[in-house]
Structures are given as C-alpha cells and as structure tokens.
Enzyme design. Structure first.
Site, PDB file in Angstrom:
ATOM      1  N   ASN A  36      47.238  87.432  25.436  1.00  0.00           N
ATOM      2  CA  ASN A  36      46.857  88.238  26.481  1.00  0.00           C
ATOM      3  C   ASN A  36      45.508  88.581  26.664  1.00  0.00           C
ATOM      4  O   ASN A  36      44.893  89.119  27.681  1.00  0.00           O
ATOM      5  CB  ASN A  36      47.680  89.505  26.864  1.00  0.00           C
ATOM      6  CG  ASN A  36      47.236  90.615  25.513  1.00  0.00           C
ATOM      7  OD1 ASN A  36      47.512  90.092  24.333  1.00  0.00           O
ATOM      8  ND2 ASN A  36      46.976  91.677  25.804  1.00  0.00           N
ATOM      9  N   THR A  37      44.679  88.402  25.423  1.00  0.00           N
ATOM     10  CA  THR A  37      43.229  88.493  25.477  1.00  0.00           C
ATOM     11  C   THR A  37      42.563  87.618  24.673  1.00  0.00           C
ATOM     12  O   THR A  37      43.268  87.063  23.734  1.00  0.00           O
ATOM     13  CB  THR A  37      42.880  90.276  24.990  1.00  0.00           C
ATOM     14  OG1 THR A  37      41.513  90.564  25.313  1.00  0.00           O
ATOM     15  CG2 THR A  37      43.419  90.358  23.652  1.00  0.00           C
ATOM     16  N   GLY A  86      43.412  83.946  22.093  1.00  0.00           N
ATOM     17  CA  GLY A  86      44.645  83.588  22.602  1.00  0.00           C
ATOM     18  C   GLY A  86      44.736  83.331  24.042  1.00  0.00           C
ATOM     19  O   GLY A  86      45.114  82.227  24.698  1.00  0.00           O
ATOM     20  N   SER A 102      40.757  82.292   9.256  1.00  0.00           N
ATOM     21  CA  SER A 102      39.393  83.065   9.521  1.00  0.00           C
ATOM     22  C   SER A 102      38.714  82.624   8.034  1.00  0.00           C
ATOM     23  O   SER A 102      39.107  82.318   6.885  1.00  0.00           O
ATOM     24  CB  SER A 102      39.771  84.472   9.485  1.00  0.00           C
ATOM     25  OG  SER A 102      38.415  85.154   9.082  1.00  0.00           O
ATOM     26  N   TYR A 139      42.597  92.145   4.589  1.00  0.00           N
ATOM     27  CA  TYR A 139      42.412  90.893   5.641  1.00  0.00           C
ATOM     28  C   TYR A 139      42.166  89.758   4.892  1.00  0.00           C
ATOM     29  O   TYR A 139      42.871  88.738   5.382  1.00  0.00           O
ATOM     30  CB  TYR A 139      41.380  91.463   6.514  1.00  0.00           C
ATOM     31  CG  TYR A 139      41.055  90.348   7.770  1.00  0.00           C
ATOM     32  CD1 TYR A 139      42.098  90.369   8.659  1.00  0.00           C
ATOM     33  CD2 TYR A 139      39.997  89.532   7.709  1.00  0.00           C
ATOM     34  CE1 TYR A 139      41.994  89.594   9.769  1.00  0.00           C
ATOM     35  CE2 TYR A 139      40.110  88.825   8.781  1.00  0.00           C
ATOM     36  CZ  TYR A 139      40.893  88.825   9.924  1.00  0.00           C
ATOM     37  OH  TYR A 139      40.980  87.905  10.981  1.00  0.00           O
TER      38      TYR A 139
END
Length: 300
Positions: A24-25, A28, A146, A172
C-alpha cells in the site's frame, strides 16, 4: 535489453497474477504500479485494508486487496486460505513487507517483531501459497532483503527472539539475513521441480517511510547524506521488478543496485555476504522456521 535496466524493460505481464505483501506504500506500491501498468492482475496483501483500498484506487487497474498481518500466523493462514478461494493461480509472490528498527515488541505469536514479521511471517505465507505457484511455468517467489544483512548480522539460534538482550540494528540484520537464507534454501528445494524460481532482491537505500524508527543520529543525518547515498522509492523497486520479470533472471540470484556499497544504481545481480551462503545454517534456519510456524512446504 539495455544494461541500464529500467521499468521500461519489464515485458508484458498480461495474464499473470502477482501477490505483493506490504504494497500500500513505498517499494511495494511502486512494484505493484509497474506490474499493474504492464497488465498484471495484482493483489495488495496488506495489514491496513483501508490504506490498501486507497492504494488500489490510485493504481486504477486490475488491483485488489487482501488483508494480511504478517505478525499473526492466524492472519497469515486466513489470508492464504482466502487467496486459494479467490485466485486460480499465482505467477509472482513478492515478499516485500517489513518493519525496521522498532523498539522491542513481539508478534501475536510471541516472536520478536522484526524476525517474526520479516522472516517467519513470509516463510509461513510462502509455504501456504506455494502449491498455487508450483504448477505455473515461470512462476517466481521474490523475497526482499537488505544491505543490512551485512550489518552486525548473524542467526542467533541461542536467542532468536532477543529475549536476553535487544539490539534493534542487529535484530534487523538477523531478520534480513534470514530473508536471504530462506530464498537460497527455497531455491535449492525448488530446483528439481523446474517451474518456480526463488530470487532475492534489495533496494539499496531507498527513500521510504521505513526509516522512521532509525536511531536519532541516522534520522538527523539523513537529509544531509540522502543526495549522495540514497535513491527514490521508484528506483529502489527496480531490483525487485527485475527479479520478478526479467526473462534472464535465474533462481538463486540476488538483485540489487550496482553502485558502490550497493546504496543506489542500476539493478544487477549482486553478491550477498559470505555467511549468507552457509548451507548448514540455511537448513537449520529452515527447520527451526518450520517448527516455529508449523508450516511444512510441499517441496523438500
């Protein structure tokens, strides 16, 4: 195709079905836009359905929304079941969603949030949907990793959930290293089937809202260094798009920006860290992930 690969090199996606998590943002959304513009039927698999609907309306193509909270295995199972009912097949599964550097939190199942969402949620989602990809020649599972998989990263089998002490940067790094190891091990298991490929990608340092939980010093310096070390979200999506659509892409590859440090640049096949290729650790992580999620893959 030109060496300087762009979204203009994406071939027609007519007749293809793409499911994209966290679409949605940011990266993506930009990935979904290019695929939809090239004719794909796109499903935005998102936690916030209302934001997903707003994104789908902006895309204005054959785009629908599927509720998916990767921090809940109950939600992951429900979403997979609904997609089985809704879709005849899946050509592209793009594991894009993620959280970065939050204060220590746990998922609904008690997993550390970054490891639980970025890795375990996608591991389970992929395993539950893989039977919809296996019959489809040329289907692909693209997992977004990443450059952080190189930063203080290791798979801490003695404390995967960071219960002894929590370091959000290292956590992360572990989650993103797990994404890569999952993709490599999945490809090993898919190779004999000959239909579906597992490919990884990373966006470099893209200007998205994912940076909002970064340490204060990083947020303060970001406006200064951004012109030198970052690229737009649209360009950050190109490695994922190339992994998903380039006819020449192969299972087991890793796409990322070709510039120095991998921060930005044209999307090319790149190398990941030496430890990411450790087969024994990949296989141990796979076994632990199956145990934690109770999801068994139809390949193996």
């Amino acid at each position: 195709m030109s060496r300087n690969w762009t979204d203009h090199d994406v071939p027609s996606q007519q007749g293809r079905v793409a499911v994209i998590t966290g679409a949605n943002t940011g990266l993506g959304f930009d990935t979904a836009k290019v695929l939809a513009d090239h004719g794909a039927q796109v499903v935005l698999a998102v936690r916030d359905v209302e934001k997903g609907k707003q994104a789908a309306a902006r895309l204005g193509a054959d785009v629908t929304v599927q509720e998916l909270d990767l921090a809940s295995l109950t939600s992951v199972r429900a979403a997979a079941a609904e997609l089985h009912d809704r879709l005849p097949k899946i050509d592209l599964l793009i594991n894009n969603a993620g959280v970065m550097y939050p204060p220590r939190q746990t998922t609904r199942d008690g997993f550390e949030l970054q490891f639980g969402t970025n890795h375990l949620g996608h591991f389970a989602f992929t395993g539950l949907l893989l039977d919809m990809l296996l019959p489809v020649a040329g289907s692909r599972v693209v997992t977004v990793a990443s450059i952080a998989h190189r930063i203080r990263a290791s798979i801490h089998f003695d404390d995967l959930q960071w219960e002894k002490s929590y370091d959000r940067v290292a956590a992360y790094g572990q989650a993103k290293l797990a994404n890569l190891m999952f993709s490599y091990e999945l490809q090993r298991r898919l190779a004999s089937h000959g239909t579906t490929a597992a490919i990884a990608a990373h966006p470099g340092v893209a200007r998205t809202e994912l940076m909002r939980n970064s340490p204060a010093i990083a947020r303060a310096l970001f406006p200064v260094v951004a012109p030198l070390f970052t690229q737009s979200s649209e360009r950050g999506a190109l490695p994922t798009l190339r992994a998903a659509t380039d006819p020449a892409a192969l299972g087991g590859q890793y796409y990322g920006p070709a510039g120095a440090g991998g921060y930005r640049g044209r999307p090319e096949v790149v190398a990941s860290s030496p430890q990411s290729y450790d087969v024994a650790v990949q296989q141990r992580l796979w076994a632990v992930s199956e145990e934690l999620t109770a999801v068994k893959f139809p390949v193996g």
